[in-house]
Scaffold this motif. Structure first.
Motif, PDB file in Angstrom:
ATOM      1  N   THR A  84      53.638  52.429  53.860  1.00  0.00           N
ATOM      2  CA  THR A  84      54.432  51.201  53.828  1.00  0.00           C
ATOM      3  C   THR A  84      53.809  50.088  54.659  1.00  0.00           C
ATOM      4  OG1 THR A  84      56.422  52.517  53.500  1.00  0.00           O
ATOM      5  CG2 THR A  84      56.740  50.267  54.284  1.00  0.00           C
ATOM      6  N   GLU A  85      53.343  50.431  55.856  1.00  0.00           N
ATOM      7  CA  GLU A  85      52.818  49.403  56.757  1.00  0.00           C
ATOM      8  C   GLU A  85      51.488  48.818  56.268  1.00  0.00           C
ATOM      9  OE1 GLU A  85      51.608  53.464  58.301  1.00  0.00           O
ATOM     10  OE2 GLU A  85      53.473  52.571  57.602  1.00  0.00           O
ATOM     11  N   SER A  86      50.842  49.453  55.305  1.00  0.00           N
ATOM     12  CA  SER A  86      49.565  48.973  54.777  1.00  0.00           C
ATOM     13  C   SER A  86      49.680  48.335  53.398  1.00  0.00           C
ATOM     14  CB  SER A  86      48.570  50.127  54.691  1.00  0.00           C
ATOM     15  OG  SER A  86      48.376  50.720  55.954  1.00  0.00           O
ATOM     16  N   LEU A  87      50.881  48.324  52.834  1.00  0.00           N
ATOM     17  CA  LEU A  87      51.055  47.873  51.456  1.00  0.00           C
ATOM     18  C   LEU A  87      50.544  46.458  51.228  1.00  0.00           C
ATOM     19  CD1 LEU A  87      52.120  48.359  48.579  1.00  0.00           C
ATOM     20  CD2 LEU A  87      54.333  47.471  49.375  1.00  0.00           C
ATOM     21  N   LEU A  88      50.943  45.513  52.061  1.00  0.00           N
ATOM     22  CA  LEU A  88      50.533  44.119  51.833  1.00  0.00           C
ATOM     23  C   LEU A  88      49.031  43.937  51.974  1.00  0.00           C
ATOM     24  CD1 LEU A  88      53.444  42.084  53.447  1.00  0.00           C
ATOM     25  CD2 LEU A  88      52.993  42.535  51.028  1.00  0.00           C
ATOM     26  N   VAL A  89      48.410  44.627  52.912  1.00  0.00           N
ATOM     27  CA  VAL A  89      46.953  44.549  53.066  1.00  0.00           C
ATOM     28  C   VAL A  89      46.270  45.082  51.809  1.00  0.00           C
ATOM     29  CG1 VAL A  89      44.973  45.444  54.368  1.00  0.00           C
ATOM     30  CG2 VAL A  89      47.019  44.670  55.577  1.00  0.00           C
ATOM     31  N   PHE A  90      46.753  46.217  51.302  1.00  0.00           N
ATOM     32  CA  PHE A  90      46.189  46.816  50.095  1.00  0.00           C
ATOM     33  C   PHE A  90      46.335  45.864  48.899  1.00  0.00           C
ATOM     34  CE2 PHE A  90      46.788  49.634  46.328  1.00  0.00           C
ATOM     35  CZ  PHE A  90      45.490  50.126  46.257  1.00  0.00           C
ATOM     36  N   LEU A  91      47.511  45.268  48.728  1.00  0.00           N
ATOM     37  CA  LEU A  91      47.725  44.341  47.612  1.00  0.00           C
ATOM     38  C   LEU A  91      46.867  43.088  47.751  1.00  0.00           C
ATOM     39  CD1 LEU A  91      51.569  44.707  47.084  1.00  0.00           C
ATOM     40  CD2 LEU A  91      49.722  45.645  45.656  1.00  0.00           C
ATOM     41  N   ARG A  92      46.678  42.616  48.983  1.00  0.00           N
ATOM     42  CA  ARG A  92      45.783  41.462  49.187  1.00  0.00           C
ATOM     43  C   ARG A  92      44.342  41.822  48.846  1.00  0.00           C
ATOM     44  NH1 ARG A  92      48.998  40.334  54.299  1.00  0.00           N
ATOM     45  NH2 ARG A  92      50.491  38.770  53.599  1.00  0.00           N
ATOM     46  N   TYR A 129      35.072  47.604  30.200  1.00  0.00           N
ATOM     47  CA  TYR A 129      35.334  48.887  30.844  1.00  0.00           C
ATOM     48  C   TYR A 129      34.542  49.049  32.142  1.00  0.00           C
ATOM     49  CZ  TYR A 129      35.331  53.827  31.855  1.00  0.00           C
ATOM     50  OH  TYR A 129      35.422  55.023  32.514  1.00  0.00           O
ATOM     51  N   GLU A 130      33.257  48.756  32.108  1.00  0.00           N
ATOM     52  CA  GLU A 130      32.420  48.961  33.297  1.00  0.00           C
ATOM     53  C   GLU A 130      32.836  48.052  34.444  1.00  0.00           C
ATOM     54  OE1 GLU A 130      29.941  50.724  35.857  1.00  0.00           O
ATOM     55  OE2 GLU A 130      30.510  51.468  33.876  1.00  0.00           O
ATOM     56  N   ARG A 131      33.232  46.820  34.155  1.00  0.00           N
ATOM     57  CA  ARG A 131      33.718  45.924  35.221  1.00  0.00           C
ATOM     58  C   ARG A 131      34.997  46.465  35.843  1.00  0.00           C
ATOM     59  NH1 ARG A 131      33.106  41.086  31.631  1.00  0.00           N
ATOM     60  NH2 ARG A 131      35.337  40.901  31.908  1.00  0.00           N
ATOM     61  N   ILE A 132      35.892  46.989  35.009  1.00  0.00           N
ATOM     62  CA  ILE A 132      37.143  47.557  35.521  1.00  0.00           C
ATOM     63  C   ILE A 132      36.838  48.778  36.374  1.00  0.00           C
ATOM     64  CG2 ILE A 132      39.278  48.751  34.862  1.00  0.00           C
ATOM     65  CD1 ILE A 132      39.311  46.856  32.377  1.00  0.00           C
ATOM     66  N   ARG A 133      35.938  49.631  35.912  1.00  0.00           N
ATOM     67  CA  ARG A 133      35.578  50.828  36.665  1.00  0.00           C
ATOM     68  C   ARG A 133      34.997  50.457  38.037  1.00  0.00           C
ATOM     69  NH1 ARG A 133      31.898  54.223  38.111  1.00  0.00           N
ATOM     70  NH2 ARG A 133      30.163  53.008  37.357  1.00  0.00           N
ATOM     71  N   ARG A 134      34.127  49.478  38.090  1.00  0.00           N
ATOM     72  CA  ARG A 134      33.558  49.053  39.379  1.00  0.00           C
ATOM     73  C   ARG A 134      34.642  48.492  40.294  1.00  0.00           C
ATOM     74  NH1 ARG A 134      29.216  47.016  36.125  1.00  0.00           N
ATOM     75  NH2 ARG A 134      30.073  44.930  36.349  1.00  0.00           N
ATOM     76  N   ALA A 135      35.581  47.725  39.735  1.00  0.00           N
ATOM     77  CA  ALA A 135      36.681  47.181  40.540  1.00  0.00           C
ATOM     78  C   ALA A 135      37.543  48.309  41.106  1.00  0.00           C
ATOM     79  CB  ALA A 135      37.537  46.230  39.701  1.00  0.00           C
ATOM     80  N   ILE A 136      37.808  49.323  40.290  1.00  0.00           N
ATOM     81  CA  ILE A 136      38.630  50.445  40.749  1.00  0.00           C
ATOM     82  C   ILE A 136      37.911  51.214  41.859  1.00  0.00           C
ATOM     83  CG2 ILE A 136      39.582  52.689  40.064  1.00  0.00           C
ATOM     84  CD1 ILE A 136      40.282  51.356  37.352  1.00  0.00           C
ATOM     85  N   LEU A 137      36.598  51.411  41.724  1.00  0.00           N
ATOM     86  CA  LEU A 137      35.855  52.098  42.781  1.00  0.00           C
ATOM     87  C   LEU A 137      35.937  51.320  44.092  1.00  0.00           C
ATOM     88  CD1 LEU A 137      32.703  53.326  40.815  1.00  0.00           C
ATOM     89  CD2 LEU A 137      34.610  54.718  41.664  1.00  0.00           C
ATOM     90  N   GLU A 138      35.869  50.001  44.012  1.00  0.00           N
ATOM     91  CA  GLU A 138      36.006  49.176  45.214  1.00  0.00           C
ATOM     92  C   GLU A 138      37.435  49.247  45.756  1.00  0.00           C
ATOM     93  OE1 GLU A 138      35.248  44.569  46.606  1.00  0.00           O
ATOM     94  OE2 GLU A 138      34.213  45.315  44.815  1.00  0.00           O
ATOM     95  N   LEU A 139      38.417  49.266  44.853  1.00  0.00           N
ATOM     96  CA  LEU A 139      39.813  49.379  45.280  1.00  0.00           C
ATOM     97  C   LEU A 139      40.071  50.729  45.948  1.00  0.00           C
ATOM     98  CD1 LEU A 139      42.499  47.862  45.337  1.00  0.00           C
ATOM     99  CD2 LEU A 139      43.046  48.939  43.142  1.00  0.00           C
ATOM    100  N   ASN A 140      39.388  51.776  45.500  1.00  0.00           N
ATOM    101  CA  ASN A 140      39.521  53.081  46.151  1.00  0.00           C
ATOM    102  C   ASN A 140      39.135  52.992  47.624  1.00  0.00           C
ATOM    103  OD1 ASN A 140      40.188  54.154  43.653  1.00  0.00           O
ATOM    104  ND2 ASN A 140      38.195  55.113  43.338  1.00  0.00           N
ATOM    105  N   ASP A 141      38.068  52.264  47.920  1.00  0.00           N
ATOM    106  CA  ASP A 141      37.661  52.095  49.314  1.00  0.00           C
ATOM    107  C   ASP A 141      38.720  51.331  50.100  1.00  0.00           C
ATOM    108  OD1 ASP A 141      35.263  53.518  49.057  1.00  0.00           O
ATOM    109  OD2 ASP A 141      34.138  51.714  48.480  1.00  0.00           O
TER     110      ASP A 141
END
Length: 161
Positions: free
Chosen positions: A34-42, A93-105
């Motif tokens: 919960t305390e990290s939600l806004l940072v993650f969404l940003r 697809y490849e752009r979305i996959r790269r974005a998701i990998l960055e979002l995982n970090d």
């Protein structure tokens, strides 16, 4: 109990199939404290435009911690956040996959985990970091219940093997 419903996505895909159009959707889900939600969404709001990809839908649902070994909410209450990318064409697809990998970090930095029950686009290192708490118990359980290695799952072998 909780669930995400994708009835509209399934109806759209069924209609598209009927007229010969192939639709693809990707929906990664993350459990974030919960305390990290806004940072993650940003972070997501920064990452997606940088890759020129934009989700069609965002869901966020509070989930309590549980004790299921490979649950994203194992010992972690917070928000389950799902991003839906719909109608994906191959060139995106490849752009979305790269974005998701960055979002995982970004999820790791926020103290969260990628859910393993939806679309999983992650490196082995990312999954091992998010599920480090489960590696030894998972190996012990596997050794106890399947000592001869009869039960095999390619995803879990690649990710946790």
């Amino acid at each position: 109990g909780y669930t995400f419903c994708m009835e509209a996505n399934e109806r759209a895909r069924t209609f598209a199939d009927a007229v010969g159009v192939r639709m693809r959707s990707i929906q990664p889900s993350y459990v974030v404290p919960t305390e990290s939600l806004l940072v993650f969404l940003r972070d997501a709001a920064r990452i997606f435009p940088a890759h020129d990809v934009y989700p069609a839908l965002l869901d966020a649902l509070y989930v309590p911690a549980n004790d299921f070994l490979l649950s994203a909410a194992n010992g972690l209450s917070g928000f389950c956040v799902s991003f839906t990318f719909a109608g994906i064409l191959e060139h995106r697809y490849e752009r979305i996959r790269r974005a998701i990998l960055e979002l995982n970090d970004a999820c790791i930095a926020a103290g969260g985990r990628l859910s393993l029950v939806k679309d999983v686009h992650a490196s082995k290192a990312q999954i091992r970091t998010m599920y480090a708490h489960a590696l030894d118990p998972l190996r012990a359980l596997k050794a106890r219940l399947d000592p001869t290695g009869v039960l095999v799952n390619d995803f879990f072998t690649r990710s946790f093997g």
